[in-house]
Every structure is written in C-alpha cells, then in structure tokens.
Design a protein around this motif. Structure first.
Motif, PDB file in Angstrom:
ATOM      1  N   HIS A 193     -34.365 -58.388 -55.093  1.00  0.00           N
ATOM      2  CA  HIS A 193     -33.006 -57.848 -55.085  1.00  0.00           C
ATOM      3  C   HIS A 193     -32.591 -57.434 -53.670  1.00  0.00           C
ATOM      4  CE1 HIS A 193     -29.441 -55.613 -56.231  1.00  0.00           C
ATOM      5  NE2 HIS A 193     -29.919 -54.578 -55.556  1.00  0.00           N
ATOM      6  N   LEU A 194     -33.453 -56.701 -52.967  1.00  0.00           N
ATOM      7  CA  LEU A 194     -33.133 -56.255 -51.615  1.00  0.00           C
ATOM      8  C   LEU A 194     -32.978 -57.433 -50.653  1.00  0.00           C
ATOM      9  CD1 LEU A 194     -35.531 -53.187 -51.437  1.00  0.00           C
ATOM     10  CD2 LEU A 194     -33.020 -53.113 -51.465  1.00  0.00           C
ATOM     11  N   THR A 195     -33.844 -58.427 -50.803  1.00  0.00           N
ATOM     12  CA  THR A 195     -33.760 -59.616 -49.951  1.00  0.00           C
ATOM     13  C   THR A 195     -32.462 -60.371 -50.219  1.00  0.00           C
ATOM     14  OG1 THR A 195     -36.163 -59.788 -49.889  1.00  0.00           O
ATOM     15  CG2 THR A 195     -34.921 -61.754 -49.283  1.00  0.00           C
ATOM     16  N   ASP A 196     -32.124 -60.520 -51.488  1.00  0.00           N
ATOM     17  CA  ASP A 196     -30.872 -61.195 -51.839  1.00  0.00           C
ATOM     18  C   ASP A 196     -29.665 -60.451 -51.273  1.00  0.00           C
ATOM     19  OD1 ASP A 196     -32.316 -63.121 -53.203  1.00  0.00           O
ATOM     20  OD2 ASP A 196     -31.853 -62.313 -55.201  1.00  0.00           O
ATOM     21  N   GLN A 197     -29.703 -59.130 -51.318  1.00  0.00           N
ATOM     22  CA  GLN A 197     -28.621 -58.333 -50.741  1.00  0.00           C
ATOM     23  C   GLN A 197     -28.505 -58.599 -49.241  1.00  0.00           C
ATOM     24  OE1 GLN A 197     -26.337 -56.146 -52.211  1.00  0.00           O
ATOM     25  NE2 GLN A 197     -27.083 -57.060 -54.082  1.00  0.00           N
ATOM     26  N   ALA A 198     -29.643 -58.607 -48.557  1.00  0.00           N
ATOM     27  CA  ALA A 198     -29.646 -58.859 -47.111  1.00  0.00           C
ATOM     28  C   ALA A 198     -29.075 -60.231 -46.801  1.00  0.00           C
ATOM     29  CB  ALA A 198     -31.065 -58.743 -46.564  1.00  0.00           C
ATOM     30  N   VAL A 199     -29.515 -61.232 -47.513  1.00  0.00           N
ATOM     31  CA  VAL A 199     -29.036 -62.596 -47.279  1.00  0.00           C
ATOM     32  C   VAL A 199     -27.525 -62.673 -47.494  1.00  0.00           C
ATOM     33  CG1 VAL A 199     -29.149 -64.978 -48.137  1.00  0.00           C
ATOM     34  CG2 VAL A 199     -31.260 -63.713 -47.706  1.00  0.00           C
ATOM     35  N   GLY A 200     -27.018 -61.933 -48.454  1.00  0.00           N
ATOM     36  CA  GLY A 200     -25.572 -61.895 -48.673  1.00  0.00           C
ATOM     37  C   GLY A 200     -24.824 -61.383 -47.450  1.00  0.00           C
ATOM     38  N   TYR A 201     -25.398 -60.395 -46.778  1.00  0.00           N
ATOM     39  CA  TYR A 201     -24.763 -59.862 -45.576  1.00  0.00           C
ATOM     40  C   TYR A 201     -24.925 -60.783 -44.374  1.00  0.00           C
ATOM     41  CZ  TYR A 201     -23.458 -55.445 -47.657  1.00  0.00           C
ATOM     42  OH  TYR A 201     -22.856 -54.481 -48.425  1.00  0.00           O
ATOM     43  N   LEU A 202     -25.827 -61.729 -44.462  1.00  0.00           N
ATOM     44  CA  LEU A 202     -26.055 -62.666 -43.357  1.00  0.00           C
ATOM     45  C   LEU A 202     -25.241 -63.948 -43.477  1.00  0.00           C
ATOM     46  CD1 LEU A 202     -29.941 -62.321 -43.080  1.00  0.00           C
ATOM     47  CD2 LEU A 202     -28.222 -61.413 -41.499  1.00  0.00           C
ATOM     48  N   LYS A 203     -24.462 -64.086 -44.533  1.00  0.00           N
ATOM     49  CA  LYS A 203     -23.799 -65.363 -44.814  1.00  0.00           C
ATOM     50  C   LYS A 203     -22.840 -65.836 -43.718  1.00  0.00           C
ATOM     51  CE  LYS A 203     -20.353 -63.221 -47.762  1.00  0.00           C
ATOM     52  NZ  LYS A 203     -19.902 -63.065 -49.136  1.00  0.00           N
ATOM     53  N   HIS A 204     -22.318 -64.920 -42.909  1.00  0.00           N
ATOM     54  CA  HIS A 204     -21.383 -65.323 -41.849  1.00  0.00           C
ATOM     55  C   HIS A 204     -22.041 -65.356 -40.467  1.00  0.00           C
ATOM     56  CE1 HIS A 204     -18.137 -65.324 -44.689  1.00  0.00           C
ATOM     57  NE2 HIS A 204     -18.427 -64.089 -45.045  1.00  0.00           N
ATOM     58  N   THR A 205     -23.350 -65.328 -40.445  1.00  0.00           N
ATOM     59  CA  THR A 205     -24.086 -65.297 -39.175  1.00  0.00           C
ATOM     60  C   THR A 205     -23.717 -66.478 -38.280  1.00  0.00           C
ATOM     61  OG1 THR A 205     -25.918 -64.063 -40.137  1.00  0.00           O
ATOM     62  CG2 THR A 205     -26.382 -65.308 -38.127  1.00  0.00           C
ATOM     63  N   ALA A 206     -23.725 -67.678 -38.809  1.00  0.00           N
ATOM     64  CA  ALA A 206     -23.448 -68.863 -37.990  1.00  0.00           C
ATOM     65  C   ALA A 206     -22.057 -68.784 -37.351  1.00  0.00           C
ATOM     66  CB  ALA A 206     -23.585 -70.128 -38.823  1.00  0.00           C
ATOM     67  N   ASP A 207     -21.074 -68.309 -38.109  1.00  0.00           N
ATOM     68  CA  ASP A 207     -19.721 -68.179 -37.566  1.00  0.00           C
ATOM     69  C   ASP A 207     -19.664 -67.142 -36.455  1.00  0.00           C
ATOM     70  OD1 ASP A 207     -18.754 -70.080 -39.353  1.00  0.00           O
ATOM     71  OD2 ASP A 207     -18.159 -68.573 -40.837  1.00  0.00           O
ATOM     72  N   MET A 208     -20.314 -65.995 -36.678  1.00  0.00           N
ATOM     73  CA  MET A 208     -20.308 -64.941 -35.657  1.00  0.00           C
ATOM     74  C   MET A 208     -21.006 -65.409 -34.383  1.00  0.00           C
ATOM     75  SD  MET A 208     -20.877 -61.353 -37.694  1.00  0.00           S
ATOM     76  CE  MET A 208     -22.227 -61.887 -38.719  1.00  0.00           C
ATOM     77  N   VAL A 209     -22.142 -66.070 -34.555  1.00  0.00           N
ATOM     78  CA  VAL A 209     -22.895 -66.542 -33.378  1.00  0.00           C
ATOM     79  C   VAL A 209     -22.121 -67.652 -32.679  1.00  0.00           C
ATOM     80  CG1 VAL A 209     -25.041 -67.609 -32.600  1.00  0.00           C
ATOM     81  CG2 VAL A 209     -25.101 -65.784 -34.311  1.00  0.00           C
ATOM     82  N   GLY A 210     -21.451 -68.497 -33.438  1.00  0.00           N
ATOM     83  CA  GLY A 210     -20.625 -69.537 -32.831  1.00  0.00           C
ATOM     84  C   GLY A 210     -19.527 -68.937 -31.971  1.00  0.00           C
ATOM     85  N   GLU A 211     -18.903 -67.885 -32.451  1.00  0.00           N
ATOM     86  CA  GLU A 211     -17.867 -67.192 -31.671  1.00  0.00           C
ATOM     87  C   GLU A 211     -18.480 -66.562 -30.420  1.00  0.00           C
ATOM     88  OE1 GLU A 211     -14.622 -63.577 -32.272  1.00  0.00           O
ATOM     89  OE2 GLU A 211     -15.580 -64.459 -34.043  1.00  0.00           O
ATOM     90  N   TYR A 212     -19.664 -65.969 -30.572  1.00  0.00           N
ATOM     91  CA  TYR A 212     -20.364 -65.353 -29.442  1.00  0.00           C
ATOM     92  C   TYR A 212     -20.703 -66.392 -28.373  1.00  0.00           C
ATOM     93  CZ  TYR A 212     -23.900 -62.495 -27.054  1.00  0.00           C
ATOM     94  OH  TYR A 212     -24.622 -61.786 -26.119  1.00  0.00           O
ATOM     95  N   ARG A 213     -21.156 -67.561 -28.800  1.00  0.00           N
ATOM     96  CA  ARG A 213     -21.495 -68.633 -27.857  1.00  0.00           C
ATOM     97  C   ARG A 213     -20.275 -69.030 -27.019  1.00  0.00           C
ATOM     98  NH1 ARG A 213     -26.442 -71.499 -29.094  1.00  0.00           N
ATOM     99  NH2 ARG A 213     -27.252 -70.863 -31.117  1.00  0.00           N
ATOM    100  N   LEU A 214     -19.122 -69.026 -27.619  1.00  0.00           N
ATOM    101  CA  LEU A 214     -17.900 -69.393 -26.898  1.00  0.00           C
ATOM    102  C   LEU A 214     -17.498 -68.332 -25.870  1.00  0.00           C
ATOM    103  CD1 LEU A 214     -15.746 -70.794 -29.835  1.00  0.00           C
ATOM    104  CD2 LEU A 214     -16.878 -72.103 -28.031  1.00  0.00           C
ATOM    105  N   MET A 215     -17.955 -67.119 -26.087  1.00  0.00           N
ATOM    106  CA  MET A 215     -17.573 -66.006 -25.208  1.00  0.00           C
ATOM    107  C   MET A 215     -18.471 -65.868 -23.988  1.00  0.00           C
ATOM    108  SD  MET A 215     -16.809 -63.157 -28.069  1.00  0.00           S
ATOM    109  CE  MET A 215     -15.554 -62.147 -27.284  1.00  0.00           C
ATOM    110  N   ILE A 216     -19.692 -66.361 -24.103  1.00  0.00           N
ATOM    111  CA  ILE A 216     -20.618 -66.161 -22.979  1.00  0.00           C
ATOM    112  C   ILE A 216     -20.666 -67.354 -22.057  1.00  0.00           C
ATOM    113  CG2 ILE A 216     -22.022 -64.452 -24.163  1.00  0.00           C
ATOM    114  CD1 ILE A 216     -24.084 -66.674 -24.638  1.00  0.00           C
TER     115      ILE A 216
END
Length: 95
Positions: free
Chosen positions: A72-95
């Motif tokens: 349950h805790l792992t599934d909750q964590a993964v749910g919060y990570l679902k937008h990781t690729a988008d956030m990191v993609g935006e970060y890559r464009l900024m640096i």
C-alpha cells in the motif's frame, strides 16, 4: 526484504539526473535522492516538485513495513511519482 527494484525502475534515472548522482541501487538511496531532487525542482519552481518529497516519505515508511502495508505504501509513493518524467523534462530544458 526490501521494495522490489522493478517498481521504482522507471523513475531511478530521472531522479538521479536531477540529484546529480549515480542511479540509486537501493530503495534507501532512492529515498535520499528523491529529497535532493525535490529541493532542486522546487528551486527551479517546477510544479509538482513537492510530490517527490511526499513519495520519499511513503517509500521510507514502506522500507520498514511488511506485507500488505508495504504494498500500500509503495503504491502510494508510485502514485506521487507519476509526473516525474514531465517534471524532469521541464528541468532539463531549464539547465
């Protein structure tokens, strides 16, 4: 017993990139890198960065949990990570 690496595999490289570290080899290392990545993404004012800190909290608890609670805790964590690729993609464009 630890969290199965396959559950986190799709996030490890992106989080390591932002944390400026080698990809995490253990769930504990991944939790630490999530904290670093969250701070860096928040500093860059990327929406959703706080979700990484929330995921880190759930994963830290999951490491010591067992059975259904761990899942349950792992599934909750993964749910919060679902937008990781988008956030990191935006970060890559900024640096």
């Amino acid at each position: 017993m630890t969290i199965a690496p396959s559950v986190l595999a799709s996030f490890v490289d992106d989080i390591a990139f932002v944390a400026e570290e080698q990809p995490a080899a253990t769930p504990q290392e991944f939790v630490e890198q999530l904290g670093t990545a969250s701070e860096r993404l928040e500093g860059a004012r990327i929406n959703g960065a706080e979700d990484l800190e929330t995921a880190a909290t759930y994963l830290a608890d999951a490491v010591t949990a067992t059975g259904a609670r761990r899942k349950h805790l792992t599934d909750q964590a993964v749910g919060y990570l679902k937008h990781t690729a988008d956030m990191v993609g935006e970060y890559r464009l900024m640096i």
